[in-house]
Design a protein around this motif. Structure first.
Motif, PDB file in Angstrom:
ATOM      1  N   LEU A  38      37.391  32.845   9.885  1.00  0.00           N
ATOM      2  CA  LEU A  38      36.498  33.619   9.026  1.00  0.00           C
ATOM      3  C   LEU A  38      37.314  34.289   7.936  1.00  0.00           C
ATOM      4  O   LEU A  38      38.157  35.147   8.206  1.00  0.00           O
ATOM      5  N   ILE A  39      37.077  33.890   6.688  1.00  0.00           N
ATOM      6  CA  ILE A  39      37.883  34.356   5.562  1.00  0.00           C
ATOM      7  C   ILE A  39      37.269  35.608   4.948  1.00  0.00           C
ATOM      8  O   ILE A  39      36.083  35.638   4.607  1.00  0.00           O
ATOM      9  N   LYS A  40      38.086  36.649   4.816  1.00  0.00           N
ATOM     10  CA  LYS A  40      37.659  37.851   4.112  1.00  0.00           C
ATOM     11  C   LYS A  40      37.596  37.568   2.610  1.00  0.00           C
ATOM     12  O   LYS A  40      38.426  36.822   2.096  1.00  0.00           O
ATOM     13  N   PRO A  41      36.653  38.182   1.888  1.00  0.00           N
ATOM     14  CA  PRO A  41      35.647  39.132   2.368  1.00  0.00           C
ATOM     15  C   PRO A  41      34.423  38.376   2.884  1.00  0.00           C
ATOM     16  O   PRO A  41      34.152  37.250   2.478  1.00  0.00           O
ATOM     17  N   PHE A  42      33.678  38.988   3.764  1.00  0.00           N
ATOM     18  CA  PHE A  42      32.449  38.407   4.274  1.00  0.00           C
ATOM     19  C   PHE A  42      31.475  39.540   4.555  1.00  0.00           C
ATOM     20  O   PHE A  42      31.859  40.713   4.622  1.00  0.00           O
ATOM     21  N   VAL A  43      30.219  39.192   4.702  1.00  0.00           N
ATOM     22  CA  VAL A  43      29.195  40.180   5.032  1.00  0.00           C
ATOM     23  C   VAL A  43      28.712  39.923   6.454  1.00  0.00           C
ATOM     24  O   VAL A  43      29.049  38.915   7.075  1.00  0.00           O
ATOM     25  N   PHE A  44      27.906  40.840   6.954  1.00  0.00           N
ATOM     26  CA  PHE A  44      27.508  40.777   8.353  1.00  0.00           C
ATOM     27  C   PHE A  44      26.791  39.478   8.697  1.00  0.00           C
ATOM     28  O   PHE A  44      26.962  38.934   9.792  1.00  0.00           O
ATOM     29  N   GLY A  45      25.980  38.953   7.782  1.00  0.00           N
ATOM     30  CA  GLY A  45      25.228  37.738   8.078  1.00  0.00           C
ATOM     31  C   GLY A  45      26.123  36.576   8.472  1.00  0.00           C
ATOM     32  O   GLY A  45      25.830  35.853   9.433  1.00  0.00           O
ATOM     33  N   LEU A  46      27.219  36.398   7.750  1.00  0.00           N
ATOM     34  CA  LEU A  46      28.145  35.306   8.069  1.00  0.00           C
ATOM     35  C   LEU A  46      28.908  35.596   9.362  1.00  0.00           C
ATOM     36  O   LEU A  46      29.114  34.698  10.185  1.00  0.00           O
TER      37      LEU A  46
ATOM     38  N   ALA B  32      29.083  21.176  22.838  1.00  0.00           N
ATOM     39  CA  ALA B  32      29.892  22.399  22.818  1.00  0.00           C
ATOM     40  C   ALA B  32      30.691  22.514  21.528  1.00  0.00           C
ATOM     41  O   ALA B  32      30.708  23.564  20.883  1.00  0.00           O
ATOM     42  N   PHE B  33      31.339  21.423  21.123  1.00  0.00           N
ATOM     43  CA  PHE B  33      32.148  21.474  19.911  1.00  0.00           C
ATOM     44  C   PHE B  33      31.289  21.530  18.653  1.00  0.00           C
ATOM     45  O   PHE B  33      31.660  22.167  17.667  1.00  0.00           O
ATOM     46  N   ALA B  34      30.127  20.900  18.699  1.00  0.00           N
ATOM     47  CA  ALA B  34      29.218  20.958  17.549  1.00  0.00           C
ATOM     48  C   ALA B  34      28.736  22.375  17.306  1.00  0.00           C
ATOM     49  O   ALA B  34      28.477  22.767  16.162  1.00  0.00           O
ATOM     50  N   ALA B  35      28.622  23.160  18.362  1.00  0.00           N
ATOM     51  CA  ALA B  35      28.147  24.538  18.223  1.00  0.00           C
ATOM     52  C   ALA B  35      29.084  25.372  17.356  1.00  0.00           C
ATOM     53  O   ALA B  35      28.660  26.338  16.717  1.00  0.00           O
ATOM     54  N   LEU B  36      30.366  25.011  17.309  1.00  0.00           N
ATOM     55  CA  LEU B  36      31.334  25.782  16.530  1.00  0.00           C
ATOM     56  C   LEU B  36      31.278  25.470  15.044  1.00  0.00           C
ATOM     57  O   LEU B  36      31.835  26.215  14.238  1.00  0.00           O
ATOM     58  N   ARG B  37      30.613  24.382  14.680  1.00  0.00           N
ATOM     59  CA  ARG B  37      30.567  23.999  13.273  1.00  0.00           C
ATOM     60  C   ARG B  37      29.411  24.718  12.596  1.00  0.00           C
ATOM     61  O   ARG B  37      28.248  24.430  12.832  1.00  0.00           O
ATOM     62  N   THR B  38      29.765  25.684  11.724  1.00  0.00           N
ATOM     63  CA  THR B  38      28.762  26.444  10.992  1.00  0.00           C
ATOM     64  C   THR B  38      29.074  26.389   9.513  1.00  0.00           C
ATOM     65  O   THR B  38      30.178  26.065   9.101  1.00  0.00           O
ATOM     66  N   SER B  39      28.105  26.756   8.712  1.00  0.00           N
ATOM     67  CA  SER B  39      28.286  26.797   7.268  1.00  0.00           C
ATOM     68  C   SER B  39      29.016  28.072   6.874  1.00  0.00           C
ATOM     69  O   SER B  39      28.796  29.132   7.443  1.00  0.00           O
ATOM     70  N   ASN B  40      29.842  27.994   5.839  1.00  0.00           N
ATOM     71  CA  ASN B  40      30.486  29.188   5.294  1.00  0.00           C
ATOM     72  C   ASN B  40      29.773  29.696   4.055  1.00  0.00           C
ATOM     73  O   ASN B  40      30.245  30.601   3.395  1.00  0.00           O
ATOM     74  N   ALA B  41      28.628  29.110   3.709  1.00  0.00           N
ATOM     75  CA  ALA B  41      27.976  29.462   2.455  1.00  0.00           C
ATOM     76  C   ALA B  41      27.074  30.675   2.574  1.00  0.00           C
ATOM     77  O   ALA B  41      26.701  31.281   1.593  1.00  0.00           O
ATOM     78  N   ALA B  42      26.680  31.036   3.789  1.00  0.00           N
ATOM     79  CA  ALA B  42      25.712  32.113   3.956  1.00  0.00           C
ATOM     80  C   ALA B  42      26.359  33.466   3.786  1.00  0.00           C
ATOM     81  O   ALA B  42      27.549  33.643   3.970  1.00  0.00           O
TER      82      ALA B  42
END
Length: 231
Positions: free
Chosen positions: A107-115, A145-155
Motif C-alpha cells: 500500500l503506497i502512501k498517500p492513501f485514503v481510508f477507502g483504499l 485465496a490468492f485471487a482475494a489479494l488482488r485488488t485495484s489501486n485506483a480507488a
C-alpha cells in the motif's frame, strides 16, 4: 478477530493507521510499535502469551532496520506473520524484494481510508480461506485465496484528483533538494496554482510531504512543501 501490529516510526502516522484498523470490521489493533526491535519483542511477547498477531502493517524505513531486513529476520526466527507494506517507497527493486519475501499487500502512501479498507477487506478473505479446517487445499481453493489479494489501486482519491497528477507532483518534490511553493509546482507541471495546492495539501495531510511557511517576501508568508522523509 484479525490481530494487527502497526509498525511505523512516525508516531502521528502510527496512531492514524491504528485508527484506520479499528474502523474495519473484523480487525483489532494488537499494538503500535515504532522500531524493528520493538516489533520482534512484541511478536515474541504475543507468542509467549498465546495471543497470536496475524498481520503487520509495516513501514519500510524504520530507524534501526529496513522493513525488508526485518521480514527476513522474522522468517528466520520462526515468527510467522503476514505483512502488508504501508510505505512511500516505490522503487522497483524494493517492490520486487517485498514480493519475493512474502509481503501479501503493498500500500503506497498517500492513501485514503477507502483504499486502506479495500486492502484489509481483501486480506480478510485470504485469511479466512487459509484458515479453513483442512490439512490440504484444492487448486480451486488455492486460486481463490490468492485471487482475494488482488485488488485495484485506483480507488480512494478525493473527487477531482487524478493518480497521474498526484504521482507527478510527488515525483517533482522527490527530485528537489529544497522546498517548492504551490506557484512553483504549478509552473513546473503546467497546472493552475489552486490545483497544485490541492495536490500538495493532500500529500502533506497524508505525511508524504511537509509544509512550512516561507518567510522573506513582503506580505503574508507563502506555504512551501518538501518531500517528507521516505517511510
Amino acid at each position: 478477530m484479525i490481530r494487527v501490529l502497526v509498525v511505523e516510526d512516525d508516531h502521528r502516522t502510527a496512531e492514524a493507521h491504528g485508527e484506520y484498523v479499528r474502523r474495519v470490521a473484523g480487525f483489532e489493533v494488537a499494538g503500535v510499535v515504532h522500531t524493528a526491535s520493538e516489533t520482534v519483542r512484541a511478536l515474541r511477547d504475543a507468542q509467549a502469551a498465546g495471543a497470536e498477531v496475524h498481520l503487520l502493517l509495516l513501514d519500510m524505513n524504520l530507524p534501526d532496520r529496513h522493513g525488508l531486513v526485518l521480514c527476513r529476520q522474522l522468517r528466520a526466527a520462526g515468527l510467522v506473520v503476514d505483512v502488508i507494506a504501508v510505505t512511500a517507497a516505490r522503487e522497483l527493486e524494493t517492490v520486487r524484494e517485498a514480493v519475493a519475501i512474502g509481503v501479501v499487500q503493498y500500500l503506497i502512501k498517500p492513501f485514503v481510508f477507502g483504499l486502506f479498507a479495500e486492502k484489509l477487506g481483501a486480506y480478510r478473505k485470504y485469511f479466512e480461506q487459509m484458515r479453513t479446517p483442512v490439512s490440504t487445499l484444492s487448486q480451486r481453493e488455492v486460486d481463490t485465496a490468492f485471487a482475494a489479494l488482488r485488488t485495484s489501486n485506483a480507488a480512494g482519491l478525493p473527487k477531482g484528483l487524478s493518480q497521474d497528477t498526484l504521482d507527478a507532483v510527488s515525483d517533482l518534490l522527490a527530485r528537489q533538494a529544497g522546498a517548492l511553493s504551490a506557484s512553483e509546482v504549478a509552473d513546473e507541471l503546467h497546472l493552475a496554482r489552486i490545483t497544485a495546492r490541492r495536490y500538495l495539501e493532500f500529500l502533506a495531510d497524508h505525511g508524504v510531504a511537509s509544509r512550512a511557511p516561507r518567510y522573506g517576501a513582503r506580505g503574508r508568508p507563502e506555504l512551501e512543501y518538501a518531500r517528507a522523509r521516505q517511510a
